[in-house]
Write an enzyme that holds these catalytic residues in place. Structure first.
Site, PDB file in Angstrom:
ATOM      1  N   TYR A 122       4.645 -20.122  -4.357  1.00 46.19           N
ATOM      2  CA  TYR A 122       3.798 -19.423  -4.476  1.00 46.19           C
ATOM      3  C   TYR A 122       2.640 -19.129  -5.983  1.00 46.19           C
ATOM      4  CZ  TYR A 122       3.803 -14.369  -6.605  1.00 46.19           C
ATOM      5  OH  TYR A 122       2.931 -12.813  -7.040  1.00 46.19           O
ATOM      6  N   GLY A 179       5.001   0.492  -4.908  1.00 44.50           N
ATOM      7  CA  GLY A 179       4.520  -0.166  -5.867  1.00 44.50           C
ATOM      8  C   GLY A 179       3.660  -0.523  -6.439  1.00 44.50           C
ATOM      9  N   GLY A 213       0.934  -1.173  -0.306  1.00 39.13           N
ATOM     10  CA  GLY A 213       0.052   0.212  -0.043  1.00 39.13           C
ATOM     11  C   GLY A 213       1.080   1.400   0.202  1.00 39.13           C
TER      12      GLY A 213
END
Length: 281
Positions: A177, A44, A41
């Site tokens: 992932y 990026g 947040g």
């Protein structure tokens, strides 16, 4: 702004959840929001979505875990955004977040869930701890955050999750992932079904290589980051990596303009995961 037409005359309220997503052992330490590039947040893609939302006149609540990053965003955005510290792996934080959103915004029009973390390691070196951490951040935290905030999304509103092209590609070292993001994609589809009666749309945006501060590898040196970007430029059919602002545009489109779209996962990857063969001249 035409987007406000979807929500009567009330000022659009956006809840933008941005944690961090990196490829290191301590994901929350330097970035809050999405990772593979680094999406939190406070920097990026997460920050790009927040800024784009503010430019459209939205009221935004932005979250992250690292207080240093959050303070930097407070200074940058000032009173235009609500900045809240929250850990996506902590159920008590998620419950408290729901109360904070209700108190500060009431009902909201859009929720962006961008939490992410990746630890690069071969299949035979994955430990239970690294497996649990990646699923806790990428899937469990995202799932229960959506569960807690769904009652606060008004009819006609939307959820947008951040997944990854890794969920459809076989990248070495990214087994856990990739599986975690694939699970998130499945969650989003089921949520799209279950929220149909409430008039809430649910979609996901799937980034490829995106130029964020850490490129998804928080511990990388400047030389390694440069090499990573060069690799992205080479393997992406469009010949370059993406920008956080390009992901933000896609996310905002799904949240506000794509009013007849739910359950999809459009890629923002320059053709990387689309089976495109680059012409040779």
């Amino acid at each position: 702004m035409h987007r406000h037409l979807f929500f009567a005359s009330k000022k659009t309220k956006l809840f933008c959840i941005n944690y961090i997503i990196y490829y290191v052992e301590e994901p929350y330490e330097s970035i809050p929001w999405e990772k593979s590039g680094y999406h939190r947040g406070t920097i990026g893609m997460g920050l790009a979505i927040a800024k784009a939302s503010l430019e459209e006149g939205a009221e935004v609540l932005l979250t992250g875990r690292n207080e240093k990053n959050l303070e930097a965003v407070r200074l940058e955005l000032g009173e235009r955004a609500h900045i809240v510290r929250s850990d996506t792996t902590n159920m008590a934080d998620i419950a408290a977040l729901g109360e904070t959103v209700k108190e500060k915004l009431g009902q909201v029009d859009a929720v962006f869930i961008n939490a992410g973390y990746s630890q690069l390691e071969p299949f035979d070196r994955v430990t239970e701890a690294s497996y649990d951490k990646q699923f806790d951040i990428n899937t469990k935290g995202a799932f229960f955050t959506a569960q807690r905030l769904a009652p606060l999304v008004r009819e006609g509103g939307a959820f947008v999750f951040t997944t990854s092209v890794a969920d459809v590609m076989g990248y070495p070292g990214m087994g856990v992932y990739s599986g975690a993001k694939a699970a998130l994609r499945s969650f989003a589809q089921v949520l799209a079904s279950e929220l149909l009666p409430k008039g809430i749309r649910v979609n996901a945006v799937s980034p490829g290589f995106i130029k964020t501060p850490t490129m998804g590898v928080a511990s990388a040196t400047q030389e390694e980051l440069a090499a990573f970007e060069q690799e992205g430029n080479a393997v992406t059919p469009m010949g370059r990596i993406g920008r956080p602002e390009e992901v933000a545009k896609a996310a905002l489109f799904l949240a506000f303009d794509a009013t007849f779209t739910t359950g999809v996962e459009p890629p923002v990857d320059g053709g990387l995961a689309q089976g495109i063969v680059t012409p040779h001249h």
